[in-house]
Design a protein around this motif. Structure first.
Motif, mmCIF file in Angstrom:
data_model
loop_
_atom_site.group_PDB
_atom_site.id
_atom_site.type_symbol
_atom_site.label_atom_id
_atom_site.label_comp_id
_atom_site.label_asym_id
_atom_site.label_seq_id
_atom_site.Cartn_x
_atom_site.Cartn_y
_atom_site.Cartn_z
ATOM 1 N N GLN A 1 -51.435 28.282 -71.402
ATOM 2 C CA GLN A 1 -51.584 29.802 -71.677
ATOM 3 C C GLN A 1 -53.264 29.850 -72.262
ATOM 4 N N LYS B 1 -55.626 29.760 -69.377
ATOM 5 C CA LYS B 1 -55.591 31.358 -68.738
ATOM 6 C C LYS B 1 -56.171 32.256 -69.546
ATOM 7 N N ASN C 1 -51.788 38.057 -63.120
ATOM 8 C CA ASN C 1 -50.571 37.512 -63.187
ATOM 9 C C ASN C 1 -50.273 36.525 -62.044
ATOM 10 N N ASP C 2 -49.451 35.631 -62.499
ATOM 11 C CA ASP C 2 -48.909 34.651 -61.247
ATOM 12 C C ASP C 2 -49.876 33.376 -60.735
ATOM 13 N N LYS D 1 -47.613 35.282 -66.467
ATOM 14 C CA LYS D 1 -48.420 36.187 -67.265
ATOM 15 C C LYS D 1 -48.993 35.659 -68.353
ATOM 16 N N ARG D 2 -49.877 36.330 -69.133
ATOM 17 C CA ARG D 2 -50.436 35.812 -70.526
ATOM 18 C C ARG D 2 -49.280 36.453 -71.518
#
Length: 209
Positions: free
Chosen positions: A72, A75, A85-86, A123-124
């Motif tokens: 996370q 990202k 996403n993904d 996703k975040r």
């Protein structure tokens, strides 16, 4: 400048860190530790995030909750990846990073692709990113000095282990010698090996005339 983040999803908490820019990333690549695990968004530019394991730990020892925190954080620090996403985040041990002539600053490859692992990030998760950002601190680090100090301590620890092993071997050898001497000493006084002056030896000391 290095940014540090504390992940308290495990106890004791672990530290994640990353360089402020690609030039700091270059120093981290050059002066990383064998205990460092490197994280990066797959196929997109992102921060280089590191997790420093304890001495003797391996990549298999990383808890899933720590992997999620690291993924996370990577990202969130990717201009492109943060909007998507993904995505996948790749990670591997620092020793598997490969820097070759002609690579751009901060760019890195791998010695062995099969030692690169991947974690999917659908996703975040803002709760994770916000929790980590609350612990963020910055510090100026002499990467080379830190690595040399780490290597020096490792050499000293290995010497100490070797000294202790030699002392243990000497003590064990002394114990075996003492036991062997005791067995030899005791064998002199076993009943089977002893004689008395009452035994008939075929010679009577009174018959001397």
């Amino acid at each position: 400048m290095v940014f540090y983040f504390e992940s308290d999803v495990v106890q004791p908490p672990v530290t994640l860190f990353m360089g402020i820019d690609k030039y700091e990333n270059e120093d981290l690549i050059k002066w990383g530790w064998p205990e460092d695990v490197w994280f990066h968004v797959d196929k997109f530019s992102s921060a280089h995030v590191y997790l420093r394991l304890r001495y003797g730990q391996t990549i298999d020892d990383i808890p899933g909750s720590v992997l999620e925190d690291a993924a996370q954080l990577v990202k969130a620090n990717s201009i492109e990846g943060n909007k998507m996403n993904d995505i996948d985040v790749v990670y591997t041990m620092w020793a598997n990073l490969k820097k070759t002539q002609g690579m751009e600053v901060g760019q890195v490859g791998f010695h062995k692709e099969k030692e690169v692992r991947k974690i999917h990030v659908p996703k975040r998760i803002n709760t994770i990113v916000n929790r980590l950002n609350k612990t963020k601190r910055a510090a100026d680090i002499n990467f080379r000095a830190e690595r040399e100090q780490r290597d020096r301590k490792e050499r000293e620890d290995k010497k100490q282990i070797l000294r202790e092993q030699k002392e243990k071997e000497k003590a064990e050898e002394k114990r075996r010698q003492e036991e062997a001497e005791m067995r030899s000493y005791n064998s002199l006084f076993t009943t089977a090996n002893m004689t008395t002056n009452t035994e008939n030896s075929g010679y009577d000391s009174d018959d001397f005339m």
